[in-house]
Each structure stands twice: as structure tokens, then as C-alpha cells.
Scaffold this active site. Structure first.
Site, PDB file in Angstrom:
ATOM      1  CB  SER A  54     -38.203 -12.454  12.775  1.00  0.00           C
ATOM      2  OG  SER A  54     -38.350 -11.276  13.556  1.00  0.00           O
ATOM      3  CG  ASP A 344     -30.760 -10.701  16.316  1.00  0.00           C
ATOM      4  OD1 ASP A 344     -31.596 -10.221  17.120  1.00  0.00           O
ATOM      5  OD2 ASP A 344     -31.100 -11.317  15.288  1.00  0.00           O
ATOM      6  CG  HIS A 347     -34.896 -11.576  16.615  1.00  0.00           C
ATOM      7  ND1 HIS A 347     -34.083 -11.025  15.647  1.00  0.00           N
ATOM      8  CD2 HIS A 347     -36.157 -11.553  16.129  1.00  0.00           C
ATOM      9  CE1 HIS A 347     -34.830 -10.681  14.596  1.00  0.00           C
ATOM     10  NE2 HIS A 347     -36.083 -10.984  14.870  1.00  0.00           N
TER      11      HIS A 347
END
Length: 369
Positions: A54, A344, A347
Site C-alpha cells: 500500500s 491514517d 500510512h
């Protein structure tokens, strides 16, 4: 000549001529971003090709049946037109920023993006899948694309590239492009420590060895496909990211030493393995990229870098919200994203990514040429 005759004429054109016309009409317009990294004379980086998780995913998970998604608000609030694209960030991710700095293009599309155009292939795409890792079990747990699956899509990409520009140009693109591999965070933070899914089989020492071996195997496979310039990112200080502080940092939510030590142990093994590959594979420029040190410094001393908050994310409480938990229905967004190190609970923000990318390119770019 009528329209039917025109069609027959085009169909009869020889393949070499079609390839020539494609290169004349398309190739000159594929690079539209001014390079900020100064490359040596006569050196070109035609494309950026990305694998991993991600940190780099630009939207491949959008088409998957998985909870590991970011194609909804408030993700993407600082992206183009504020549109969520599947990037786990408020804006751009390192995939985009590195391509931008190298003058390739400003946005790197996900390979599985339904809107992907043939000309996008010439300057690179992203195969990364959020939630994946070097350990195949990591991807299986959350139903995302493992590295082996990302390689299968890459094989498909190579064939498409060959159809577009021919064998010789395809080989040139693969040999001169920059390949990025960014994995390991989910293996350590989720599979090993949070879910304990491997602790009955491996201790930290043996698990990080397994990860490093799998990373080296992956690099060997990329080399076999024609890649020569390969950057492999190490693990970040996982014990200091907000979600891991919440899960393992006690009442004060401090950094978890166990996760950080595992990350550093893996990084040492990865670095040694990549050095060995560079020495043994002809023409290979395989470079270990340390992201741990710079990110750790930012987290430990955020005010020195212009940030106010480093122990929680901007989305929601910032303690655990990530993926579906970070949404516009149940999660508010901080008033000033630029004050936060993390978007978040897992990240960093685009602002942090820009700092990291600038620092890393200054330090590592010339090692590929």
C-alpha cells in the site's frame, strides 16, 4: 477510396510500419513532466515499474474483493480534484512522486485500472497491491495480490509492450527503466506480530531471514525478465506507526521496540542479500533503499521538520483507522493535514512522502547509472 477500402488498406499494412508509426505518434508525447533529478549525459529512464504494497499501490485493489481498499473518501482529499483513487494517502504516493521527480510522468496508473491506455504502458505502471508482503500468507489473509500474482501481471505487461513497440524497444524499456519493490511492512506488523500467524513456526530471527530470502528471490526473477535497475526499499520503523503504537505501545502509546527491532533485523539481511546480487548478476544495479532512518527521525522530532503530530493519523482518532475504518461516515478528518506525519494509522501523508522521496533520490539516484 471509400471507407471499406480504407479499412482493408490499413489491415494490410505491414507490422513494422505500424510499429514505426506508433513510435512516431505516441512515444514523443509520453514524457510530459520536467525532470527534477539530474541524470548523467545520454542516460534515460523510460519508465517506472512498481511492485509491492500500500505504500506504492495506485489503485489495483479497487477491483478486488477485499477490505484493504482506499477508493472512497476521505482518501484522496488532496489528490487531483479530491478524488479517491485507491491510494492509501491524502494525495500522491511515492510511486507518483518518484516518477514525477524523474520526469517520467506525474501519475503512475495501476495496471488493473479499467481506464489504462496502451500508451500508459510505455512509461510504466504499478502492480503493487495493498496488504501484500513477501510472505505469501500475508496476501492470502486479506485476499489481495501476492508478489507472485504481481509477476504474472508483469508477464502480461511485457507481452503487451512487445505488441506495441516490438522486441527491441521492449528490451530497451525493461533494461533502462527503474523498478521499485516495496514490501515487508504487512509481513512484520500484521502477519507476524498482530495476528501471530507465523509465530508457531518462526521466531523473529528466522522469519526475517525467510522474508529476506523471498525478497532476493523476487529480485532474481525481475532480473530474469530483463530488469537491471532495481530499487528495493527496506522496512520503516513499524513500531512507531500509529496503529502499532495503539496495539503494542501500552497506555502511553510509545513506539514498540519489538516491531522496530524486527524491521532493523530484516533490513540488515535484505541489504546484505541485495549487495550479493549486485556483485553476481552481470549489469545489475540492485540498490537497497533505507527508509527507516529518515522516517524515524521525522517521527521522533516532528517539529524539526515542520510537523505537529506524529503519534496518530489525521483520519478519525488516528489511533487505528485505516482502510474501511477511515471513511467519511464514521471518521472525521483533522483540520490541517500538513501538520500530521501520518494520514491514517498506517500510512504517511503526501507531505512526508515528498520529503522522503526527495531525500532518497538525492542519496540513491546516481547508484543506478
Amino acid at each position: 477510396m471509400n471507407s471499406s477500402s480504407n479499412l482493408k488498406f490499413l489491415v494490410c499494412l505491414r507490422r513494422p510500419f505500424l510499429l514505426f508509426m506508433f513510435s512516431v505518434l505516441v512515444l514523443p508525447i509520453t514524457t510530459t513532466t520536467k525532470a527534477l533529478v539530474k541524470l548523467p549525459p545520454n542516460v534515460t529512464v523510460p519508465a517506472l515499474i512498481v511492485f509491492g504494497d500500500s505504500i506504492m499501490d495506485t489503485g489495483n485493489n479497487n477491483v478486488l474483493k477485499t477490505v484493504v481498499k482506499a477508493d472512497f473518501p476521505p482518501y484522496g482529499i488532496d489528490f487531483q480534484d479530491g478524488v479517491p483513487t485507491g491510494r492509501f494517502c491524502d494525495g500522491k504516493v511515492p510511486t507518483d512522486l518518484i516518477a514525477e521527480e524523474l520526469g517520467i510522468k506525474s501519475i503512475v496508473p495501476a495496471y488493473l485500472n479499467p481506464s489504462l491506455k496502451p500508451e500508459d504502458l510505455l512509461t510504466g505502471v504499478c502492480f503493487a497491491s495493498s496488504g501484500s508482503g513477501y510472505d505469501p500468507l500475508t496476501s492470502k489473509i486479506v485476499s489481495v495480490i501476492p508478489l507472485s500474482g504481481q509477476l504474472r501481471y508483469f508477464e502480461e505487461y511485457i507481452e503487451k509492450l512487445k505488441e506495441l513497440v516490438g522486441e527491441e524497444r521492449k528490451d530497451f524499456i525493461l533494461e533502462n527503466s527503474l523498478f521499485l519493490v516495496v514490501s515487508s511492512s504487512n509481513d512484520i506488523a500484521t502477519t507476524y506480530f498482530t495476528l501471530h500467524a507465523r509465530q508457531s513456526e518462526y521466531d523473529v530471527v528466522s522469519y526475517t531471514s525467510l522474508m529476506a530470502d523471498l525478497a532476493s528471490d523476487f529480485v532474481h526473477k525481475l532480473y530474469g525478465y530483463g530488469a537491471r535497475r532495481i530499487a528495493v526499499f527496506g522496512a520503516p520503523p513499524l513500531g512507531c506507526i500509529p496503529s502499532q503504537r495503539t496495539l503494542a505501545g501500552g497506555l502511553v502509546r510509545g513506539c514498540d521496540d519489538n516491531r522496530n527491532e524486527a524491521a532493523k533485523l530484516f533490513n540488515a539481511k535484505l541489504s546484505a542479500g541485495l549487495d550479493s546480487i549486485s556483485r553476481t548478476l552481470a549489469g545489475a544495479r540492485v540498490v537497497y533503499v533505507d527508509i527507516y532512518t529518515t522516517l524515524f527521525r521525522i517521527i521522533q522530532n516532528p517539529r524539526n521538520y515542520g510537523f505537529e503530530v506524529a503519534d496518530r493519523g489525521c483520519c478519525g482518532t488516528g489511533d487505528l483507522e485505516v482502510a474501511v475504518l477511515c471513511n467519511k461516515i464514521t471518521s472525521s478528518v483533522c483540520s490541517d493535514v500538513s501538520a500530521y506525519v501520518f494520514w491514517d494509522s498506517f500510512h504517511p501523508t503526501e507531505r512526508v512522502y515528498r520529503m522522503l522521496v526527495s531525500k532518497l533520490l538525492d542519496e540513491y539516484a546516481q547508484k543506478f547509472f
